[in-house]
Design an enzyme around this catalytic site. Structure first.
Site, short mmCIF file in Angstrom:
data_model
loop_
_atom_site.label_atom_id
_atom_site.label_comp_id
_atom_site.label_asym_id
_atom_site.label_seq_id
_atom_site.Cartn_x
_atom_site.Cartn_y
_atom_site.Cartn_z
N ARG A 59 6.44 -8.40 -11.91
CA ARG A 59 5.14 -7.82 -11.47
C ARG A 59 5.70 -7.04 -9.77
NH1 ARG A 59 0.14 -11.09 -11.22
NH2 ARG A 59 -0.56 -9.21 -10.84
N HIS A 107 -6.52 -15.09 -3.75
CA HIS A 107 -5.55 -15.43 -4.94
C HIS A 107 -3.99 -15.43 -4.22
CE1 HIS A 107 -8.58 -15.29 -8.10
NE2 HIS A 107 -8.87 -16.04 -7.50
P1 OAD Z 1 -9.71 -8.69 -14.94
O1 OAD Z 1 -8.47 -8.13 -15.87
O2 OAD Z 1 -10.26 -9.95 -15.45
O3 OAD Z 1 -11.05 -7.78 -14.93
C1 OAD Z 1 -10.45 -6.29 -14.62
C2 OAD Z 1 -11.86 -5.44 -14.64
O4 OAD Z 1 -11.63 -4.09 -14.14
C3 OAD Z 1 -12.59 -5.54 -15.91
O5 OAD Z 1 -13.90 -5.54 -15.80
C4 OAD Z 1 -12.48 -3.76 -16.24
O6 OAD Z 1 -13.60 -3.21 -16.89
C5 OAD Z 1 -12.35 -3.13 -14.68
N1 OAD Z 1 -11.54 -1.98 -14.79
C6 OAD Z 1 -10.61 -1.55 -15.53
N2 OAD Z 1 -10.11 -0.21 -15.16
C7 OAD Z 1 -10.85 -0.09 -14.12
C8 OAD Z 1 -10.95 1.25 -13.40
N3 OAD Z 1 -10.11 2.12 -13.34
N4 OAD Z 1 -11.90 1.16 -12.28
C9 OAD Z 1 -12.56 0.00 -12.09
N5 OAD Z 1 -12.68 -1.09 -12.72
C10 OAD Z 1 -11.84 -1.25 -14.03
O7 OAD Z 1 -9.34 -9.00 -13.33
P2 OAD Z 1 -10.08 -9.50 -12.32
O8 OAD Z 1 -11.50 -9.55 -12.45
O9 OAD Z 1 -9.33 -8.94 -10.88
O10 OAD Z 1 -6.14 -14.67 -10.94
O11 OAD Z 1 -9.49 -11.23 -12.70
C11 OAD Z 1 -9.90 -12.19 -11.81
C12 OAD Z 1 -8.48 -13.12 -11.57
O12 OAD Z 1 -8.33 -13.48 -13.12
C13 OAD Z 1 -7.37 -12.59 -11.04
O13 OAD Z 1 -7.34 -12.54 -9.67
C14 OAD Z 1 -6.12 -13.35 -11.62
C15 OAD Z 1 -6.67 -13.52 -13.17
O14 OAD Z 1 -6.29 -14.53 -13.92
C16 OAD Z 1 -5.18 -15.47 -10.94
O15 OAD Z 1 -4.34 -15.16 -11.13
C17 OAD Z 1 -5.29 -16.81 -10.08
#
Ligand code: OAD
Length: 236
Positions: A59, A107
């Site tokens: 990563r 995080h």
């Molecule tokens: P997710 O992978 O859960 O969600 C990503 C979001 O981004 C989804 O709702 C998609 O619809 C949206 N998305 C995708 N492409 C996009 C774009 N081009 N523009 C805008 N939105 C887009 O990621 P997080 O919510 O960040 O934690 O996940 C939260 C945490 O879960 C992370 O920090 C990580 C993970 O496990 C740890 O590792 C502790």
């Protein structure tokens, strides 16, 4: 809209998707390809640290190749006109590289290594990542400076304080699936303008205006609007 002084932007993996970094829960996302508990938990680290280091070293290489996109730059440009706080779940440094000065990482950060015995002992991450046998000054193995499931989120009080004082709260690119970070959406004041930019969302919180767009398109458009309103206010 009332006068804007403080804008708080809360971001997740989706804001960096158009920079080429994988999200977690979209189809083909990282948690489709890897077992989250093997990769991102203290138990996984104890069980197979080599696997965990390989994952984060890969990563890191993706991050070193990536560049901030139009959404990161638009958020940084808000600082020309407003007080801005960025609260991010992302472990990348694309907000900082775009120029944002006040970034609160919940995080942790991929570009930091930390001691396994003392979480306060942090070091800049070498571009080659961490190898087994690389030790902190107290003699323990180094690990990535990221937060794993089961570990305490970083800087949460600071994030809550920022959100509670926001005149505008903008949420970009997060599935709002992980707590306590996701609970920030309930902490903005009733009077704050509340926006979500995300092409797909199954759990939109009430009171939020949902802009169904990708970050690199939706964020610059909204930022432009706020700056124009601010200019009119100054001219008046
Ligand atoms: P997710 O992978 O859960 O969600 C990503 C979001 O981004 C989804 O709702 C998609 O619809 C949206 N998305 C995708 N492409 C996009 C774009 N081009 N523009 C805008 N939105 C887009 O990621 P997080 O919510 O960040 O934690 O996940 C939260 C945490 O879960 C992370 O920090 C990580 C993970 O496990 C740890 O590792 C502790």
């Amino acid at each position: 809209m009332k006068d804007i002084e403080h804008i708080v932007v809360f971001t997740g993996a989706g804001i960096s998707a158009e920079s080429g970094l994988s999200t977690f829960r979209d189809n083909g996302g990282l948690w489709d390809k890897y077992d989250v508990y093997e990769i991102a938990s203290p138990q996984g680290w104890t069980h197979n640290p080599e696997l965990v280091l390989r994952f984060y070293n890969e990563r890191l290489q993706s991050l070193l190749r990536a560049k901030p996109n139009a959404a990161h730059y638009a958020i940084a440009s808000l600082e020309e006109c407003f007080k801005v706080s960025v609260v991010t779940q992302n472990v990348d440094d694309l907000h900082e590289r775009a120029g944002s000065l006040n970034v609160i990482h919940l995080h942790g950060e991929l570009r930091k290594a930390r001691s396994t015995v003392d979480p306060n002992l942090e070091y800049p991450m070498k571009e080659t990542g961490i190898r087994m046998g690389e030790l902190c000054e107290k003699g323990s193995q180094l690990r990535p400076g990221v937060v794993w499931f089961g570990e305490a989120v970083r800087n949460f009080e600071q994030a809550c304080t920022a959100v509670e004082s926001a005149d505008i709260f903008l949420v970009v690119g997060t599935s709002l699936a992980v707590y306590p970070a996701a609970s920030l959406v309930d902490m903005a004041r009733g009077s704050a303008g509340k926006y979500i930019i995300n092409p797909e969302l199954t759990n939109k919180p009430r009171e939020y205006e949902w802009i169904k767009a990708k970050a690199a398109e939706g964020v610059p458009a909204l930022v432009k609007e706020w700056k124009q309103k601010n200019k009119k206010k100054i001219i008046k």
